[in-house]
Design a protein around this motif. Structure first.
Motif, short mmCIF file in Angstrom:
data_model
loop_
_atom_site.label_atom_id
_atom_site.label_comp_id
_atom_site.label_asym_id
_atom_site.label_seq_id
_atom_site.Cartn_x
_atom_site.Cartn_y
_atom_site.Cartn_z
N ASP A 1 0.82 -1.20 0.00
CA ASP A 1 0.00 0.00 0.00
C ASP A 1 0.87 1.26 0.00
O ASP A 1 2.01 1.25 0.44
CB ASP A 1 -0.95 -0.01 1.20
N ASP A 2 0.28 2.34 -0.48
CA ASP A 2 1.01 3.60 -0.65
C ASP A 2 1.55 4.14 0.67
O ASP A 2 2.64 4.72 0.72
CB ASP A 2 0.10 4.67 -1.27
N VAL A 3 0.76 3.94 1.73
CA VAL A 3 1.18 4.50 3.02
C VAL A 3 2.46 3.82 3.50
O VAL A 3 3.41 4.48 3.93
CB VAL A 3 0.06 4.35 4.07
N THR A 4 2.48 2.48 3.39
CA THR A 4 3.69 1.76 3.79
C THR A 4 4.86 2.15 2.91
O THR A 4 5.98 2.36 3.38
CB THR A 4 3.46 0.24 3.72
N GLN B 1 6.95 -5.19 8.36
CA GLN B 1 6.24 -6.42 8.00
C GLN B 1 4.86 -5.99 7.52
O GLN B 1 4.05 -5.48 8.29
CB GLN B 1 6.12 -7.38 9.20
N ASP C 1 -3.88 -7.80 3.30
CA ASP C 1 -5.23 -8.16 3.73
C ASP C 1 -6.12 -8.41 2.52
O ASP C 1 -7.14 -7.78 2.35
CB ASP C 1 -5.80 -7.04 4.61
N VAL D 1 1.13 -6.36 6.09
CA VAL D 1 0.00 -7.29 6.13
C VAL D 1 -0.78 -7.17 4.83
O VAL D 1 -1.29 -6.11 4.50
CB VAL D 1 -0.92 -7.00 7.33
N LEU E 1 1.50 -14.13 3.98
CA LEU E 1 0.52 -13.10 4.34
C LEU E 1 1.22 -11.80 4.70
O LEU E 1 0.72 -10.72 4.40
CB LEU E 1 -0.32 -13.58 5.54
N ALA E 2 2.38 -11.93 5.34
CA ALA E 2 3.03 -10.73 5.86
C ALA E 2 4.53 -10.76 5.57
O ALA E 2 5.33 -11.12 6.42
CB ALA E 2 2.77 -10.62 7.36
N GLU F 1 5.99 5.43 4.05
CA GLU F 1 6.64 5.30 5.35
C GLU F 1 8.08 4.81 5.21
O GLU F 1 8.98 5.22 5.93
CB GLU F 1 5.86 4.29 6.19
#
Lengths: 154, 78
Positions: free
Chosen positions: A90-93, A138, A142, A140, A125-126, A96
């Motif tokens: 995801d963009d946020v990760t 790590q 989802d 996730v 998964l992670a 970050e």
């Protein structure tokens, strides 16, 4: 952004190799210290880890917690085992971690080492992303498509 | 724990920028919508719990186990 397993080139982040007695780590000065931007679920107190290669081929590494010395994980780049594995981050990760290109990260999955190779599973998964400047997360996934316990070898 | 009764269509606001809407109640299933900034991680509790459990299970394998895995992988490559 999609991080494919295929071009995950461990060479971009030099991982030092330790000898057979890898439990003995006396000189840690040239061991890369990885800083998790968020702790791994289940280990809220571990933020800094040493990433150490444990085999000659560079396949197998351990992440050893510097905050909780008893805690370590066995990790591998998934490319050799799960060639189609291409987790979407995801963009946020991504923000970050400060990554803009998939080539800039080292993709690792955590192994649950069983009694034999057939009993050893990988957590798809992670996965763990590690950046050039040694920050990690790590992630996730989802999306219901990735098991926590995929057999490492079919 | 704060316990609130809400009907379908009603909302709960958490802090300045998280809103939870009860969308539908059918039998023992409640559908909720969550509006939150992208920087707020939202996950099903079970998923994070499963990940915590898996991480704890995977943590700190014995040196013998790591050694045999390394040998098994080497044998596999040859």
């Amino acid at each position: 952004m999609t991080v494919t397993a295929r071009p995950a080139s461990p060479a971009r982040i030099r991982v030092p190799r330790l000898g057979r007695n890898h439990e003995v780590m006396t000189d840690t000065s040239d061991i890369p210290v990885i800083e998790f931007v968020r702790p791994m679920p289940g280990f809220p107190d571990s933020h800094r880890f040493a990433l150490v290669q444990v085999d000659e081929s560079g396949l197998l590494s351990t992440l050893r917690s510097l905050d909780e010395p008893d805690v370590s994980f066995v990790v591998v780049p998934p490319a050799g085992f799960f060639p189609d594995y291409a987790p979407a981050v995801d963009d946020v990760t991504a923000a970050e971690l400060g990554i803009t290109r998939a080539e800039d990260v080292l993709l690792l999955v955590v192994l649950n080492v069983g009694g034999s190779l057939d009993d050893t599973t990988a957590n798809l998964l992670a996965p763990i992303l590690v950046t050039h400047d040694r920050r990690a997360c790590q992630v996730v996934l989802d999306d219901g498509a990735h098991p926590v316990d995929a057999p490492l070898v079919a | 724990m704060l316990v609130l009764s809400r009907r379908a269509g009603e909302k709960v606001v958490i802090g300045d920028d998280v809103t939870i809407t009860v969308i539908e109640v059918r039998g023992d299933v409640v559908r909720v919508g969550i509006d939150a900034p992208r920087s707020v991680q939202v996950h099903r509790w079970e998923l994070l719990e499963e990940l915590s459990r898996t991480n704890r299970q995977a943590a700190s394998p014995g040196d013998d186990a790591v050694d045999s895995l390394r040998e098994a992988l080497r044998a596999r490559e040859e």
